[in-house]
Write an enzyme that holds these catalytic residues in place. Structure first.
Site, short mmCIF file in Angstrom:
data_model
loop_
_atom_site.label_atom_id
_atom_site.label_comp_id
_atom_site.label_asym_id
_atom_site.label_seq_id
_atom_site.Cartn_x
_atom_site.Cartn_y
_atom_site.Cartn_z
N ASN A 138 -1.63 6.91 -13.88
CA ASN A 138 -1.42 6.33 -12.73
C ASN A 138 -0.43 6.71 -11.68
O ASN A 138 0.57 7.46 -12.26
CB ASN A 138 -0.78 4.91 -13.19
N GLY A 182 -7.41 3.83 -0.31
CA GLY A 182 -8.01 5.20 -0.76
C GLY A 182 -7.49 6.49 -0.30
O GLY A 182 -8.09 7.64 -0.34
N SER A 183 -6.08 6.54 -0.08
CA SER A 183 -5.41 7.75 0.65
C SER A 183 -5.43 8.66 -0.35
O SER A 183 -5.50 9.81 -0.41
CB SER A 183 -4.23 7.29 1.62
N HIS A 231 2.37 5.65 -8.97
CA HIS A 231 3.00 4.45 -8.49
C HIS A 231 4.25 4.91 -7.55
O HIS A 231 4.82 5.82 -7.61
CB HIS A 231 3.76 3.71 -9.74
C1 GAR Z 1 -0.34 3.91 -3.68
O1 GAR Z 1 0.97 3.94 -2.86
C2 GAR Z 1 -0.23 3.72 -5.04
O2 GAR Z 1 1.17 4.79 -5.62
C3 GAR Z 1 0.15 2.37 -5.11
O3 GAR Z 1 -1.08 1.81 -4.18
C4 GAR Z 1 -0.95 2.59 -3.28
C5 GAR Z 1 -2.51 3.01 -2.90
O4 GAR Z 1 -2.62 3.67 -1.73
N1 GAR Z 1 -0.09 1.76 -6.37
C6 GAR Z 1 0.45 1.08 -7.05
O5 GAR Z 1 1.36 0.53 -6.55
C7 GAR Z 1 0.36 0.78 -8.47
N2 GAR Z 1 0.95 -0.08 -9.15
P1 GAR Z 1 -4.14 4.35 -1.37
O6 GAR Z 1 -5.08 3.21 -1.55
O7 GAR Z 1 -3.93 4.53 -0.02
O8 GAR Z 1 -4.15 5.42 -2.36
#
Ligand code: GAR
Length: 191
Positions: free
Chosen positions: A106, A14-15, A108
């Site tokens: 989204n 969840g950052s 990514h």
């Molecule tokens: C993020 O880096 C996001 O870009 C990626 O998951 C991570 C979640 O981090 N998303 C994907 O890979 C989508 N295919 P977070 O929970 O710390 O925000």
């Protein structure tokens, strides 16, 4: 003017959710966190910010259509008009896509179309490319496909480990996502 209401979908740390919450002048109001993992740390982050959370277990429903119908209902109950995926590790199906056409975005951690899917940072690191980055895009039925809204490059440096690369990519994400959210909301309110 009242702000548009948004939901964030997340499955993990969840950052990016936190970065959106911490943005001083976010052009929308985040009114709901949707999470598919009951032990995800994003849930605690939402609780601290007093954001209601809807947690669901996809396996408890007969189909993707069934749980997405419930998600649409939850989103409509609180008048959500935008959905921001922030590490939501599920493919979104037609039920949600049709209910929120061009309103699901989204983020990514790669320069799409390179390195879609899981572990995009590891994929890029191991491939030997010199540059990777971050993409923000509208979603469609594919895995990390759909019209690109914004991209920012991140160089892979000679001394990088996967961990240091991840750190720099996430720094870019945390600045880029709120900026793109604001641009999208401002341009859509001009119509
Ligand atoms: C993020 O880096 C996001 O870009 C990626 O998951 C991570 C979640 O981090 N998303 C994907 O890979 C989508 N295919 P977070 O929970 O710390 O925000």
């Amino acid at each position: 003017m009242t702000k548009a209401k948004a939901a964030v979908f997340a499955s993990g740390t969840g950052s990016n959710f936190q970065a959106l919450m911490d943005t001083e002048h976010l052009a929308c109001e985040i009114v709901l966190l949707v999470c598919d993992q009951s032990d995800a740390s994003v849930i605690e982050k939402a609780a601290k910010s007093k954001i209601p959370t809807f947690i669901f277990n996809a396996k408890a429903y007969p189909s993707k259509e069934a749980y997405e119908k419930q998600l649409v209902q939850k989103l409509q109950e609180v008048n959500v008009s935008w959905v921001f995926l922030a590490g939501y590790m599920r493919i979104v199906g037609p039920t949600l896509l049709q209910a929120f056409e061009r309103k699901i975005v989204n983020i990514h951690p790669s320069l799409l179309p390179a390195f879609p899917g899981k572990d995009a940072i590891g994929q890029a690191f191991q491939s030997g490319v010199e540059t990777t980055g971050v993409t923000v895009h509208f979603i469609d039925e594919g895995i990390d496909t759909g019209p690109i809204i914004a991209q920012e490059s991140v160089a892979i440096l000679s001394g990088d480990t996967e961990a240091t690369l991840k750190q720099r990519i996430q720094q870019v994400e945390h600045a880029l996502y709120p900026r793109v959210v604001n641009q999208l909301l401002q341009s859509s309110s001009n119509f």
